[in-house]
Design a protein around this motif. Structure first.
Motif, mmCIF file in Angstrom:
data_model
loop_
_atom_site.group_PDB
_atom_site.id
_atom_site.type_symbol
_atom_site.label_atom_id
_atom_site.label_comp_id
_atom_site.label_asym_id
_atom_site.label_seq_id
_atom_site.Cartn_x
_atom_site.Cartn_y
_atom_site.Cartn_z
ATOM 1 N N SER A 52 0.811 -1.221 0.000
ATOM 2 C CA SER A 52 0.000 0.000 0.000
ATOM 3 C C SER A 52 0.844 1.270 0.000
ATOM 4 N N SER A 66 -2.045 -4.325 2.359
ATOM 5 C CA SER A 66 -3.518 -4.289 2.358
ATOM 6 C C SER A 66 -4.041 -5.287 1.331
ATOM 7 N N TRP A 67 -5.337 -5.650 1.492
ATOM 8 C CA TRP A 67 -5.984 -6.552 0.550
ATOM 9 C C TRP A 67 -6.608 -5.741 -0.581
ATOM 10 N N GLN A 68 -6.516 -6.256 -1.802
ATOM 11 C CA GLN A 68 -7.076 -5.557 -2.959
ATOM 12 C C GLN A 68 -7.718 -6.581 -3.898
#
Length: 272
Positions: A52, A66-68
């Motif tokens: 991120s 982070s998750w995306q």
């Protein structure tokens, strides 16, 4: 008068007939077929762990992950997905970046060093050694040598020459190591964010084979000066070569010992 009325009436009848014919053809014209556009199937997505924010080499990844959402059919084998490891952010928060990573880049385990592991030993290729040598601005291309540059190591030493009735001192200069990668300069292991702002270090850490490690160890004892000569980046793919093998090679692991006796310097072979 009757004739003119008859002419007008004839024109009216002809116009009415033409209009009727046109209307009939328009009514009989085939209607264009309607084109049915099928609905596109929904794109399958999965959550991938991404960086991120920019992470420099050697920094921890804590707070930068982070998750995306990511198209499922483009997920590579090395990606970390939420379906496979939902606790990945917590598990990896103490890890160190093996290489520089940038915002939006999918994270791969191969780019990380586990928490508590030594950074330098982790980035060192298998079979290689990290050896430090002292440098200064006048022995390191004016201080422009940076981590990941490639250099030649040049040894300069005094040599005593004795002739009939006289003696003199001369210098011998030779390249003992070629195309050697610089791992670090002092504690810096990568260029700074300003594109490698010059900072003269005192120690360069070189990536060497075990044989080359012995060569530079002997050279540091023999040499009056070791100089690092910067090579062009185009030469980086050349196979590293050692011209100083004679310092530690030969039958019985023959090396060279420098002796100083009564102010005179001489060099003799030494066997282990």
């Amino acid at each position: 008068m009757a004739a003119s009325r008859l002419i007008i009436l004839s024109f009216a009848v002809a116009a009415a007939g033409g209009a009727g014919y046109i209307a009939k053809n328009m009514a009989a014209a085939p209607q264009p077929a309607s084109i049915v556009i099928p609905d596109k199937p929904a794109l399958a997505l999965t959550e991938v762990l991404v960086v991120s924010g920019d992470i420099p080499m050697g920094a921890t990844v804590d707070g930068q992950l982070s998750w995306q959402a990511w198209p499922a059919d483009t997920v590579s084998e090395g990606f970390i997905t939420r379906d496979a490891d939902a606790e990945a952010i917590e598990k990896l928060k103490g890890s160190i970046a093996r290489v520089a990573m940038y915002k939006g880049e999918p994270l791969r385990n191969a780019k990380l060093i586990g928490a508590g592991q030594s950074f330098m030993s982790s980035i060192l290729p298998s079979g290689m050694r990290a050896v430090a040598t002292r440098i200064a601005a006048d022995t390191s291309a004016g201080g422009f040598i940076l981590p990941n540059d490639y250099v030649d190591v040049i040894m300069t030493r005094r040599s005593q020459s004795v002739t009939a009735g006289s003696s003199g001192e001369s210098f011998i200069t030779e390249t003992i190591l070629k195309n050697i990668r610089v791992l670090a300069v002092d504690q810096a292991i990568q260029e700074d964010e300003e594109g490698g702002k010059v900072k003269v270090g005192e120690t360069a850490t070189l990536e060497l084979t075990p044989q080359q490690s012995e060569i530079i160890t002997v050279a540091q004892q023999m040499a009056d000066r070791l100089t690092l000569a910067l090579r062009p980046i185009a030469d980086a793919q050349e196979t590293p070569a050692s011209d100083g093998d004679y310092l530690v090679s030969g039958n019985g692991r023959r090396g060279t010992v420098r002796l100083i006796k009564s102010g005179e310097v001489s060099e003799v072979g030494a066997r282990k």
